[in-house]
Motif scaffolding. Structure first.
Motif, PDB file in Angstrom:
ATOM      1  N   VAL A 112       2.360  -1.576  -3.646  1.00 44.81           N
ATOM      2  CA  VAL A 112       3.441  -0.998  -4.445  1.00 44.81           C
ATOM      3  C   VAL A 112       4.462  -0.376  -3.500  1.00 44.81           C
ATOM      4  CG1 VAL A 112       2.050  -0.560  -6.500  1.00 44.81           C
ATOM      5  CG2 VAL A 112       2.229   1.195  -4.748  1.00 44.81           C
ATOM      6  N   LYS A 113       5.685  -0.240  -3.978  1.00 42.46           N
ATOM      7  CA  LYS A 113       6.771   0.308  -3.183  1.00 42.46           C
ATOM      8  C   LYS A 113       7.328   1.527  -3.877  1.00 42.46           C
ATOM      9  CE  LYS A 113      11.406  -0.943  -1.626  1.00 42.46           C
ATOM     10  NZ  LYS A 113      12.064   0.131  -2.332  1.00 42.46           N
ATOM     11  N   LEU A 114       7.511   2.595  -3.118  1.00 40.12           N
ATOM     12  CA  LEU A 114       8.137   3.792  -3.647  1.00 40.12           C
ATOM     13  C   LEU A 114       9.650   3.586  -3.709  1.00 40.12           C
ATOM     14  CD1 LEU A 114       6.177   6.524  -1.682  1.00 40.12           C
ATOM     15  CD2 LEU A 114       5.994   6.017  -4.109  1.00 40.12           C
ATOM     16  N   PRO A 115      10.356   4.378  -4.532  1.00 39.83           N
ATOM     17  CA  PRO A 115      11.820   4.269  -4.552  1.00 39.83           C
ATOM     18  C   PRO A 115      12.398   4.495  -3.164  1.00 39.83           C
ATOM     19  CG  PRO A 115      11.044   5.636  -6.358  1.00 39.83           C
ATOM     20  CD  PRO A 115       9.865   5.362  -5.493  1.00 39.83           C
ATOM     21  N   ASP A 116      13.533   3.870  -2.874  1.00 35.25           N
ATOM     22  CA  ASP A 116      14.141   3.951  -1.549  1.00 35.25           C
ATOM     23  C   ASP A 116      14.451   5.383  -1.115  1.00 35.25           C
ATOM     24  OD1 ASP A 116      14.049   1.212  -1.177  1.00 35.25           O
ATOM     25  OD2 ASP A 116      16.008   0.897  -2.084  1.00 35.25           O
ATOM     26  N   LEU A 117      14.797   6.262  -2.030  1.00 36.56           N
ATOM     27  CA  LEU A 117      15.186   7.618  -1.663  1.00 36.56           C
ATOM     28  C   LEU A 117      14.034   8.608  -1.787  1.00 36.56           C
ATOM     29  CD1 LEU A 117      18.733   7.771  -3.292  1.00 36.56           C
ATOM     30  CD2 LEU A 117      18.150   7.371  -0.912  1.00 36.56           C
TER      31      LEU A 117
END
Length: 142
Positions: free
Chosen positions: A135-140
């Motif tokens: 999974v990927k966290l939001p960019d910010l």
């Protein structure tokens, strides 16, 4: 995000107001950026030979990259055929509504919510973090 990008974008964080602003200063009239209603940003470049705008790039490429697409406590999975992506709740959560428009809510309260000052009763499972891979966290996010 770095404070200033080469294309004229700037992100300012006003901590006292608890707001962030995203600015754009046009550096060249042959480049345009368009934010579409479906959350896709398009970078358009003017071609003098055809006198038309063409798309140089666009992002995000997939719905999976759109921040909070599945709402709270849920994850988005691209399908193999590319036609039937799915949103699913994290482990220990369930849909808040049938269509997932509100996201997912916790099935059972945390121990600290159930037992404010007392120790856990027999049969209670301790609270723990669940490891999620791929999974990927939001960019910010930090």
């Amino acid at each position: 995000m770095v404070p200033t990008y080469i294309y004229g974008f700037k992100l300012n964080n006003f901590e006292q107001e608890k707001k962030m602003y995203f600015y754009y200063s046009q550096f060249n009239s042959s480049h345009h950026y368009v934010l579409m209603s479906n959350s896709i940003e398009r970078h358009l470049v003017w071609a003098n030979d055809t006198e038309k705008w063409y798309q140089f790039w666009a992002q995000p490429i997939t719905q999976c990259e759109i921040y909070n697409w599945c709402r709270n406590n849920a994850t988005y999975t691209n399908s193999v055929d590319g036609k039937s992506p799915t949103c699913s709740c994290f482990k220990g959560f369930e849909r808040e509504s049938e269509n997932l428009s509100g996201g997912c809510v916790r099935r059972t309260p945390l121990q600290c919510e159930r037992n404010s000052n007392s120790s856990a009763t027999v049969g209670d499972q301790p609270d723990e973090f669940y490891l999620m891979q791929g999974v990927k966290l939001p960019d910010l996010s930090y």
